[in-house]
Scaffold this active site. Structure first.
Site, PDB file in Angstrom:
ATOM      1  N   ALA A  84       8.418   8.409   7.647  1.00  0.00           N
ATOM      2  CA  ALA A  84       9.101   9.210   6.629  1.00  0.00           C
ATOM      3  C   ALA A  84       8.916   8.609   5.242  1.00  0.00           C
ATOM      4  O   ALA A  84       8.710   9.325   4.263  1.00  0.00           O
ATOM      5  CB  ALA A  84      10.585   9.312   6.968  1.00  0.00           C
TER       6      ALA A  84
ATOM      7  N   TYR B  49       9.560   4.568   9.024  1.00  0.00           N
ATOM      8  CA  TYR B  49       8.358   4.133   8.316  1.00  0.00           C
ATOM      9  C   TYR B  49       7.467   5.328   7.995  1.00  0.00           C
ATOM     10  O   TYR B  49       6.954   5.459   6.875  1.00  0.00           O
ATOM     11  CB  TYR B  49       7.601   3.119   9.176  1.00  0.00           C
ATOM     12  CG  TYR B  49       6.334   2.586   8.560  1.00  0.00           C
ATOM     13  CD1 TYR B  49       6.379   1.692   7.493  1.00  0.00           C
ATOM     14  CD2 TYR B  49       5.090   2.965   9.048  1.00  0.00           C
ATOM     15  CE1 TYR B  49       5.220   1.185   6.927  1.00  0.00           C
ATOM     16  CE2 TYR B  49       3.917   2.468   8.497  1.00  0.00           C
ATOM     17  CZ  TYR B  49       3.988   1.586   7.436  1.00  0.00           C
ATOM     18  OH  TYR B  49       2.837   1.098   6.877  1.00  0.00           O
TER      19      TYR B  49
ATOM     20  N   ALA C 116       3.692  -3.005  -1.835  1.00  0.00           N
ATOM     21  CA  ALA C 116       4.713  -3.655  -1.007  1.00  0.00           C
ATOM     22  C   ALA C 116       5.162  -2.732   0.125  1.00  0.00           C
ATOM     23  O   ALA C 116       5.286  -1.519  -0.045  1.00  0.00           O
ATOM     24  CB  ALA C 116       5.911  -4.052  -1.863  1.00  0.00           C
ATOM     25  N   GLY C 117       5.398  -3.315   1.279  1.00  0.00           N
ATOM     26  CA  GLY C 117       5.841  -2.507   2.404  1.00  0.00           C
ATOM     27  C   GLY C 117       6.414  -3.348   3.521  1.00  0.00           C
ATOM     28  O   GLY C 117       6.147  -4.545   3.628  1.00  0.00           O
TER      29      GLY C 117
ATOM     30  N   SER D  29      -0.231   5.395   3.851  1.00  0.00           N
ATOM     31  CA  SER D  29      -0.654   5.106   5.223  1.00  0.00           C
ATOM     32  C   SER D  29      -1.040   6.407   5.903  1.00  0.00           C
ATOM     33  O   SER D  29      -0.509   7.482   5.574  1.00  0.00           O
ATOM     34  CB  SER D  29       0.477   4.439   6.006  1.00  0.00           C
ATOM     35  OG  SER D  29       0.144   4.328   7.381  1.00  0.00           O
TER      36      SER D  29
END
Length: 334
Positions: free
Chosen positions: A203, A201, A137-138, A188
């Site tokens: 971080a 994002y 999830a993101g 990522s």
């Protein structure tokens, strides 16, 4: 005088340590590749997931949807979790068509720790066990840090992209330990590569990387395999967002289904990590050996600014301030 001697000592000590390590780097790279080859070929057997229970978060779209398809093709039993119930049901039907033994849905918001526990409890009550947890999830979105207005929006990014995975992993740990299971994490390349507009994002992904790498050396690593995926920019809902934060039109995007296939294949081989597409791999070495390069490129081609103050000063001398501004605005490709 004492300060100069102290500074010289520090420089000398740094060089004395850094030079041997740098000379050893090529040998370390090839030795690491050899160990991986031996481990993959002779010591580790692939994971067969037919009939195994796989819980996938963020499964309603993007990489999560296609990861679900890949596990479905291999006959797994799936639990699909996300916020959008209707989309989850559509994905579940797709997975059944692709060969899943079963596919159930559980609506959840991972910013709520109780929902993280709910999806694990739902999985256990439905199938009695958990073999693979896919922390996928993101959310993203952002702006330049100096333009932040509502911090709660950015807090949510950290809550979903980091804390949601921490909560879910904590709830699932004992169940995965019993089955000697696996955790697959969608991080990522942004964890390594600085990119404008995606401060929080980036971080969150860096925190995710360090959290799961540390778990490997704690007791969890003795019984649970951890595979961390580092996709670059893929064609998905996140990369289709409107600016700011939009991926430049000229940047090559990998098809989402290809990225998902590589991630699942690496997980089945029990790989420690997978970078997809593989051409991103040199960026990790740039990060270690030439970090300035990773900063200069987005400064020039994303923000349209001089890479350093020295370059800006030189350009100002020959072109003037307005000429310098025009030059770098022209080089801006975003």
């Amino acid at each position: 005088m004492f300060a100069m001697m102290k500074s010289a000592w520090r420089w000398g000590w740094d060089i004395a340590l850094s030079v041997p390590l740098l000379l050893m780097l090529p040998y370390a790279i090839y030795f690491s590749k050899l160990l991986r080859f031996i481990n993959r070929t002779f010591l580790r057997s692939p994971i067969h997931v037919k009939g195994d229970v796989v819980l996938i978060t963020g499964a309603s779209s993007g990489i999560g949807q296609y990861i679900a398809r890949e596990y479905a093709k291999r006959g797994a039993k799936l639990v699909l979790a996300a916020r959008r119930q209707n989309r989850l049901q559509e994905v579940a039907e797709e997975c059944m068509a692709y060969g899943a033994e079963d596919a159930l849905v559980c609506r959840a918001d991972l910013t709520n720790p109780e929902d993280c526990r709910k999806i694990v409890d739902f999985t256990i009550s439905s199938f009695g066990r958990l073999n693979v947890l896919v922390n996928n999830a993101g959310t993203a979105g952002g702006s330049l840090f100096e333009e932040y207005e509502n911090i709660s929006k950015y807090k949510r990014i950290m809550d979903v992209d980091f804390w949601g995975h921490v909560y879910t992993t904590q709830c699932a740990y004992e169940h995965l330990r019993r089955t000697k299971g696996q955790i697959v994490v969608t991080a990522s390349m942004i964890a390594f590569v600085p990119f404008p507009y995606l401060t929080v994002y980036s971080a969150s992904k860096a925190a995710l990387l360090n959290f799961f790498e540390t778990l490997r050396i704690e007791s969890i690593g003795k019984s649970i395999t951890v595979t961390i995926a580092f996709p670059g920019f893929v064609s998905s809902q996140l990369t289709a967002m409107e600016a700011p934060g939009k991926v430049p039109w000229w940047f090559p995007l990998m098809p989402t289904e290809d990225a998902a296939e590589e991630i699942v294949e690496a997980a089945l081989r029990k790989e420690r990590d997978v970078i997809t597409p593989s051409w991103y791999s040199p960026m990790v070495w740039w990060k270690l050996l030439l970090p300035e390069m990773l900063e200069w490129v987005p400064k020039v081609f994303i923000l349209g600014k001089p890479p350093t103050t020295t370059v800006e000063t030189i350009c100002n001398v020959f072109l003037g301030k307005s000429g310098t501004q025009t030059l770098f605005e022209t080089l801006k490709l975003a």
